[in-house]
Design a protein around this motif. Sequence first.
Motif, short mmCIF file in Angstrom:
data_model
loop_
_atom_site.label_atom_id
_atom_site.label_comp_id
_atom_site.label_asym_id
_atom_site.label_seq_id
_atom_site.Cartn_x
_atom_site.Cartn_y
_atom_site.Cartn_z
N SER A 41 30.39 38.09 43.79
CA SER A 41 30.80 39.08 44.80
C SER A 41 32.31 39.27 44.89
O SER A 41 32.79 39.95 45.80
CB SER A 41 30.26 38.66 46.18
OG SER A 41 30.78 37.38 46.53
N ALA A 42 33.06 38.71 43.97
CA ALA A 42 34.51 38.83 44.01
C ALA A 42 34.95 40.26 43.71
O ALA A 42 34.30 40.98 42.95
CB ALA A 42 35.14 37.87 43.00
N GLN A 43 36.05 40.66 44.31
CA GLN A 43 36.59 41.99 44.10
C GLN A 43 37.21 42.13 42.71
O GLN A 43 37.72 41.15 42.15
CB GLN A 43 37.66 42.31 45.16
CG GLN A 43 37.13 42.30 46.58
CD GLN A 43 36.10 43.39 46.80
OE1 GLN A 43 36.23 44.49 46.28
NE2 GLN A 43 35.05 43.06 47.56
N PRO A 44 37.15 43.35 42.13
CA PRO A 44 37.69 43.54 40.77
C PRO A 44 39.16 43.17 40.65
O PRO A 44 39.57 42.59 39.63
CB PRO A 44 37.45 45.03 40.51
CG PRO A 44 36.31 45.39 41.40
CD PRO A 44 36.45 44.55 42.62
N ASP A 45 39.97 43.50 41.66
CA ASP A 45 41.39 43.18 41.56
C ASP A 45 41.62 41.66 41.61
O ASP A 45 42.53 41.13 40.95
CB ASP A 45 42.17 43.88 42.67
CG ASP A 45 41.62 43.53 44.05
OD1 ASP A 45 40.47 43.07 44.13
OD2 ASP A 45 42.35 43.72 45.05
N THR A 46 40.79 40.97 42.38
CA THR A 46 40.90 39.50 42.42
C THR A 46 40.51 38.89 41.08
O THR A 46 41.15 37.96 40.60
CB THR A 46 40.00 38.93 43.54
OG1 THR A 46 40.28 39.61 44.76
CG2 THR A 46 40.24 37.44 43.71
N LEU A 47 39.43 39.43 40.50
CA LEU A 47 39.02 38.96 39.18
C LEU A 47 40.11 39.21 38.14
O LEU A 47 40.40 38.35 37.31
CB LEU A 47 37.72 39.65 38.76
CG LEU A 47 36.43 39.20 39.44
CD1 LEU A 47 35.27 40.10 39.04
CD2 LEU A 47 36.11 37.75 39.09
N ALA A 48 40.70 40.39 38.19
CA ALA A 48 41.75 40.73 37.23
C ALA A 48 42.96 39.81 37.39
O ALA A 48 43.56 39.38 36.40
CB ALA A 48 42.17 42.19 37.41
N ALA A 49 43.30 39.49 38.65
CA ALA A 49 44.44 38.60 38.88
C ALA A 49 44.16 37.20 38.34
O ALA A 49 45.04 36.57 37.73
CB ALA A 49 44.75 38.55 40.38
N LEU A 50 42.94 36.71 38.56
CA LEU A 50 42.60 35.37 38.06
C LEU A 50 42.53 35.36 36.54
O LEU A 50 42.99 34.40 35.90
CB LEU A 50 41.27 34.92 38.66
CG LEU A 50 40.82 33.50 38.26
CD1 LEU A 50 41.86 32.46 38.67
CD2 LEU A 50 39.47 33.16 38.90
#
Length: 314
Positions: A41-50
């Motif tokens: 359920s993580a947000q796309p921008d959070t995934l991209a940052a990680l």
Amino acid sequence: MRYIGKSFVGLIVTLLIVSFVIFLVMEAVPGDPAEIILGMSAQPDTLAALRSQLGLDQPFITRYLHWLFGLLQGDLGNSYTYSTSVAQLIGERLQVTLPLTGLAVFLSVLIALPLGVTAAAKPNGIVDIIASIFSQIGISVPNFWIGLLLILGIALTSGWFPAGGFPGWDAGMWAALKALILPAIALAIPQAAVLTRVTRAAVIEIANEDFIRTARAKGATLNYALWYHVMPNALIPIVTMLGMQISVLIAGAILVENVFNLPGMGTLAYQALAQRDFIVIQNVVLFFASIVMIINFIVDALYTVLDPRLRIRR
């Protein structure tokens, strides 16, 4: 020395090829470590940052070269799941896997060599029949099933040995060894079965040579001829099989360590695969592959020590 030097160069080249294949296979494994860490359920921008933080957004060849140069400098990277150095994780788990493998090899040799030589001394005798039955059972039964039988038959009934877990070497040498004895037996029995059969065949083959008949005609006893004339000449197939068995033992430790809940390299590889911790998986697999190739290199070098004819020929 020239032959050993060529073999060493071949070892280095093979390790480089294996490292690239391992990294390529890890690239094809489904699953995103960032999603495993943050959840679906993580947000796309959070995934991209990680992904950017972990370096997963870089090109394949860039990430491979970064990993390879890190290996050359002793930097294996950091685990995605444990947030710690992979080198530290491997070092901690080796404190279990290396003693376990070493104890299993010792038990395998301790069982196989006397049994194989004694069986070859009197073919079709009582010991030979026992060795044949032992070999057939040991080869056909997997080591993890032997581990389960040892837990049910010894650990849970007698209480002499723990059924699982590892107290650590800080708890004392005997306490740690008690936790490794049953897993080592589970690993050693199938390998001892194979080594017994190889030892028997090698001893019988050498025992029929003319120089053994000459030694016996000069008054050498059967046991003396077997251990001082036959065995030194039968060591090449035995050492070859033993080198192959060490590789199998390292691989078999993955199952046995999970059966006995031991915090070794096998458990680490299993957990990392379940968590898609690719950096840990590729380092552990490369470590296993390196051990296998180094052992094969050592065995190949031992041939020239065991058989002077090979040294002269090479």
